[in-house]
Write a protein that holds these residues in place. Structure first.
Motif, mmCIF file in Angstrom:
data_model
loop_
_atom_site.group_PDB
_atom_site.id
_atom_site.type_symbol
_atom_site.label_atom_id
_atom_site.label_comp_id
_atom_site.label_asym_id
_atom_site.label_seq_id
_atom_site.Cartn_x
_atom_site.Cartn_y
_atom_site.Cartn_z
ATOM 1 N N UNK A 1 7.022 0.176 -5.207
ATOM 2 C CA UNK A 1 7.123 1.635 -5.175
ATOM 3 C C UNK A 1 8.049 2.175 -6.244
ATOM 4 N N UNK A 2 9.192 1.511 -6.451
ATOM 5 C CA UNK A 2 10.124 1.943 -7.487
ATOM 6 C C UNK A 2 9.528 1.765 -8.874
ATOM 7 N N UNK B 1 4.226 7.231 -4.200
ATOM 8 C CA UNK B 1 4.408 7.879 -5.497
ATOM 9 C C UNK B 1 3.104 8.442 -6.075
ATOM 10 N N UNK B 2 1.981 7.782 -5.796
ATOM 11 C CA UNK B 2 0.690 8.278 -6.307
ATOM 12 C C UNK B 2 0.311 9.621 -5.707
ATOM 13 N N UNK B 3 0.545 9.782 -4.421
ATOM 14 C CA UNK B 3 0.224 11.057 -3.760
ATOM 15 C C UNK B 3 1.106 12.171 -4.303
ATOM 16 N N UNK C 1 0.830 -1.203 0.000
ATOM 17 C CA UNK C 1 0.000 0.000 0.000
ATOM 18 C C UNK C 1 0.864 1.252 0.000
ATOM 19 N N UNK C 2 1.898 1.263 0.839
ATOM 20 C CA UNK C 2 2.795 2.417 0.874
ATOM 21 C C UNK C 2 3.558 2.555 -0.438
ATOM 22 N N UNK D 1 10.919 8.792 -2.359
ATOM 23 C CA UNK D 1 11.184 9.353 -1.037
ATOM 24 C C UNK D 1 9.945 9.346 -0.166
ATOM 25 N N UNK D 2 8.793 9.590 -0.783
ATOM 26 C CA UNK D 2 7.536 9.536 -0.035
ATOM 27 C C UNK D 2 7.256 8.116 0.451
ATOM 28 N N UNK D 3 7.559 7.116 -0.381
ATOM 29 C CA UNK D 3 7.416 5.726 0.058
ATOM 30 C C UNK D 3 8.310 5.456 1.257
#
Length: 142
Positions: free
Chosen positions: A135-136, A36-38, A30-31, A68-70
């Motif tokens: 995430x990447x 990256x979506x946010x 989820x993270x 970085x947000x992840x």
């Protein structure tokens, strides 16, 4: 025969029987998608919700910001999820009477705790790496 592989195998079997096997990978996945979506949607959201005459300047956000947000989400909320998931594993075995049965035999406590720590640590690391890979990949797709 060494006790460590036996206790590690017991811990792996217990891990596979509980919901812990699903929860941590789901949290990190989820993270991996949300971070990256946010970051990608943040300029659009701020543009659509901004009041008249109120401008919020944003720097140019790139792929490094999404990953970085992840990492920030995983560091803050991921650590909280790990603590919550693993909070009662030794207490649960004590409550169920498994520890009393286990320590009747000559099992050193440090071997027992080390096997639990290593198996659950490896599982947490694999869950984090799975979330980081997603995430990447999601960051590069955006």
């Amino acid at each position: 025969m060494s006790l460590f592989p036996v206790l590690a195998g017991k811990e792996v079997r217990e891990l596979l029987k509980t919901l812990r096997v699903i929860i941590l990978p789901a949290v990190f996945l989820f993270f991996g998608v949300a971070g990256p979506g946010v970051i990608r949607l943040l300029p659009i959201l701020l543009e659509n919700t901004a009041a008249e005459g109120f401008d919020i300047p944003l720097p140019d956000l790139g792929p490094a910001d999404g990953f970085g947000q992840f990492l920030e989400l995983a560091r803050q909320m991921g650590l909280l999820a790990v603590v919550i998931v693993y909070m009662g594993i030794v207490a649960g075995e004590r409550r169920d009477g498994i520890l009393a049965t286990l320590f009747v035999k000559p099992v050193p406590r440090h071997v027992y705790l080390t096997s639990r720590w290593l198996v659950n640590g490896a599982y947490t690391l694999l869950s984090f790496l799975l979330g980081a890979a997603i995430g990447l990949a999601y960051t590069l797709l955006l």
